[in-house]
Scaffold this active site. Structure first.
Site, short mmCIF file in Angstrom:
data_model
loop_
_atom_site.label_atom_id
_atom_site.label_comp_id
_atom_site.label_asym_id
_atom_site.label_seq_id
_atom_site.Cartn_x
_atom_site.Cartn_y
_atom_site.Cartn_z
N ASP A 12 -3.42 17.43 0.98
CA ASP A 12 -3.14 16.86 -0.34
C ASP A 12 -4.23 17.24 -1.34
OD1 ASP A 12 -0.85 15.63 0.55
OD2 ASP A 12 -1.70 13.62 0.68
N LYS A 39 3.79 13.40 5.07
CA LYS A 39 4.35 12.11 5.49
C LYS A 39 4.19 11.87 6.98
CE LYS A 39 7.46 12.07 1.59
NZ LYS A 39 6.71 11.09 0.80
N GLU A 140 10.43 15.62 6.26
CA GLU A 140 9.55 16.56 5.54
C GLU A 140 9.29 17.85 6.34
OE1 GLU A 140 6.39 15.58 2.14
OE2 GLU A 140 5.54 15.35 4.15
N LEU A 221 10.97 -1.60 -0.82
CA LEU A 221 11.27 -1.93 -2.21
C LEU A 221 10.01 -1.91 -3.08
CD1 LEU A 221 13.47 -5.08 -1.32
CD2 LEU A 221 14.33 -2.78 -1.80
N THR A 248 0.54 6.27 -3.67
CA THR A 248 0.99 7.46 -2.93
C THR A 248 0.79 7.20 -1.43
OG1 THR A 248 -0.08 8.68 -4.72
CG2 THR A 248 0.91 9.98 -2.94
N ASP A 252 4.44 5.57 3.80
CA ASP A 252 3.90 6.06 5.09
C ASP A 252 3.08 4.97 5.77
OD1 ASP A 252 5.03 8.46 4.40
OD2 ASP A 252 3.18 9.25 3.52
P1 ATP Z 1 5.68 6.60 -1.35
O1 ATP Z 1 6.75 7.62 -1.54
O2 ATP Z 1 4.76 6.46 -2.52
O3 ATP Z 1 4.97 6.71 -0.07
P2 ATP Z 1 7.87 4.82 -0.89
O4 ATP Z 1 8.76 4.92 -2.07
O5 ATP Z 1 8.28 5.50 0.36
O6 ATP Z 1 6.38 5.19 -1.28
P3 ATP Z 1 7.68 2.02 -1.41
O7 ATP Z 1 8.99 1.36 -1.24
O8 ATP Z 1 7.23 2.31 -2.81
O9 ATP Z 1 7.66 3.32 -0.49
O10 ATP Z 1 6.52 1.15 -0.73
C1 ATP Z 1 6.46 0.98 0.66
C2 ATP Z 1 5.82 -0.34 0.97
O11 ATP Z 1 4.49 -0.33 0.45
C3 ATP Z 1 6.50 -1.54 0.34
O12 ATP Z 1 7.57 -1.97 1.14
C4 ATP Z 1 5.34 -2.53 0.28
O13 ATP Z 1 5.13 -3.11 1.55
C5 ATP Z 1 4.14 -1.63 -0.01
N1 ATP Z 1 3.82 -1.53 -1.44
C6 ATP Z 1 4.21 -0.58 -2.30
N2 ATP Z 1 3.71 -0.80 -3.53
C7 ATP Z 1 2.97 -1.93 -3.44
C8 ATP Z 1 2.19 -2.70 -4.36
N3 ATP Z 1 2.06 -2.34 -5.65
N4 ATP Z 1 1.58 -3.82 -3.89
C9 ATP Z 1 1.69 -4.20 -2.59
N5 ATP Z 1 2.39 -3.50 -1.69
C10 ATP Z 1 3.04 -2.40 -2.10
O1 RIB Z 2 4.15 10.17 1.18
C1 RIB Z 2 3.03 10.75 0.61
C2 RIB Z 2 2.89 12.17 1.06
O2 RIB Z 2 3.97 12.90 0.56
C3 RIB Z 2 1.64 12.84 0.55
O3 RIB Z 2 0.56 12.72 1.46
C4 RIB Z 2 2.07 14.26 0.30
O4 RIB Z 2 1.56 15.10 1.27
C5 RIB Z 2 3.58 14.23 0.31
O5 RIB Z 2 4.11 15.04 1.26
#
Ligand code: ATP
Ligand code: RIB
Length: 307
Positions: A12, A39, A140, A221, A248, A252
């Site tokens: 990254d 991921k 991924e 969510l 970010t 994961d």
């Molecule tokens: P990313 O792609 O950034 O990895 P995602 O879209 O796969 O994220 P999200 O649904 O945004 O996943 O978040 C995953 C989990 O992370 C949520 O279910 C929650 O437990 C935690 N989380 C995300 N944002 C927050 C926040 N602002 N505060 C606390 N917990 C959070």
């Molecule tokens: O979910 C976050 C990850 O998605 C980052 O670490 C980046 O590598 C992208 O693949």
């Protein structure tokens, strides 16, 4: 119980700025950080650090970026013996821009070696996967590699957890081999056609996924938490309230923590609380793999919030 995490590794390259660039715009950034990511790797490290008995399978090149995951794994005491190498493809990389005000991000990922996992590669790890209790994987790496490892796991009754990120078109036949699917809201809509905005729409989306053969559904969510659905539970488990600086890799962190808890015999609700805690700790730090918390931190956090 033993967990195998099969998925991408990419390095990254993260930059933070006052706002995200629009197409054609150059934005002056305030901070650059390079570190391990992808991921698959993020989820593997989250699972390992949060306490799982796990083995990481990913594929990297033979270039300078390949040293990053290997050194990270050695530092963390992880088993590197199932890392696959490509002689033709470079180690993957992700260009990540983070808005320092909103913590929103934009990611361009080039999977490189992780997008070129061959049948010969998956054959090498077949025994490992077949002897595991859980397989955690994502979308991924190249899709045929995901199909191949899910088939191996399914045939041996290894429980498959599929995190559908980043979303790709997948067959219902593949979903039929999945024990728990863990999309975020956007992926859930892509897979079901249902826009997930609240409990009712989450239930609707979960029912569509179940009609495709998935046993249990977990929809993340963001700051709202996570929706869980199986024969026993159908509810939203709220996220912990924390000051997020970089979300970010939140998904994961959740998936890594979630599988750790499942591998310790916790039910889906207890595992969702544990996953939420791992993710809440990770969003308070910058970076992806490097933001994953250790077991002690997670336990301390859960104790402090009365969990
Ligand atoms: P990313 O792609 O950034 O990895 P995602 O879209 O796969 O994220 P999200 O649904 O945004 O996943 O978040 C995953 C989990 O992370 C949520 O279910 C929650 O437990 C935690 N989380 C995300 N944002 C927050 C926040 N602002 N505060 C606390 N917990 C959070
Ligand atoms: O979910 C976050 C990850 O998605 C980052 O670490 C980046 O590598 C992208 O693949």
């Amino acid at each position: 119980m033993r967990v195998v995490v099969f998925g991408s590794y990419v390095t990254d390259l993260m930059g933070r700025a006052g706002h995200l660039p629009t197409p054609g715009e150059t934005v002056m950034g305030s901070l650059f950080q390079m570190g391990p990511g992808g991921k698959g790797f993020n989820q593997g490290v989250a699972a390992h650090k949060s306490g799982a008995d796990m083995v990481m399978v990913t594929k990297i090149g033979r270039d300078a970026f390949a040293d990053v995951p290997i050194q990270t794994m050695r530092d963390l005491g992880m088993d590197t013996s199932h890392i696959l190498y490509s002689d033709t493809k470079e180690t993957g990389a992700a260009l990540i821009a983070v808005d320092e005000n909103t913590s929103e991000n934009q990611i361009l990922v080039v999977p490189g070696a992780s997008g070129d996992i061959t049948k010969a590669d998956t054959d090498k790890v077949a025994g490992l996967i077949e002897d595991a209790d859980f397989l955690l994987t994502q979308l991924e790496t190249n899709l045929d590699s995901v199909v191949s490892v899910i088939d191996m796991a399914f045939e041996r009754n290894v429980k498959v957890i599929l995190n559908t990120a980043p979303i790709q078109e997948i067959d219902d036949a593949l979903l039929g081999k999945v024990y728990i699917v863990t999309p975020n809201e956007v992926e859930a809509e892509y897979l079901t056609g249902v826009k997930v905005t609240d409990l009712d729409t989450a239930i609707e989306a979960a029912n569509v996924l179940k009609s495709k053969g998935v046993e249990q559904v977990v929809i993340t969510l963001g700051s709202k938490g996570v929706f869980i659905s199986n024969d026993e539970f159908e509810e939203i488990i709220p996220a912990f309230k924390v000051d997020a600086v970089d979300t970010t890799g939140a998904g994961d962190a959740f998936n890594g923590g979630f599988v750790t808890a499942l591998s310790e015999g916790k039910n889906i609700k207890e595992a969702a609380v544990f996953g939420n805690a791992v993710a809440a700790l990770s969003v308070q730090k910058m970076g992806t793999t490097v933001s994953m918390p250790g077991r002690g931190e997670v336990e301390g956090f859960l104790e402090s919030v009365g969990g």
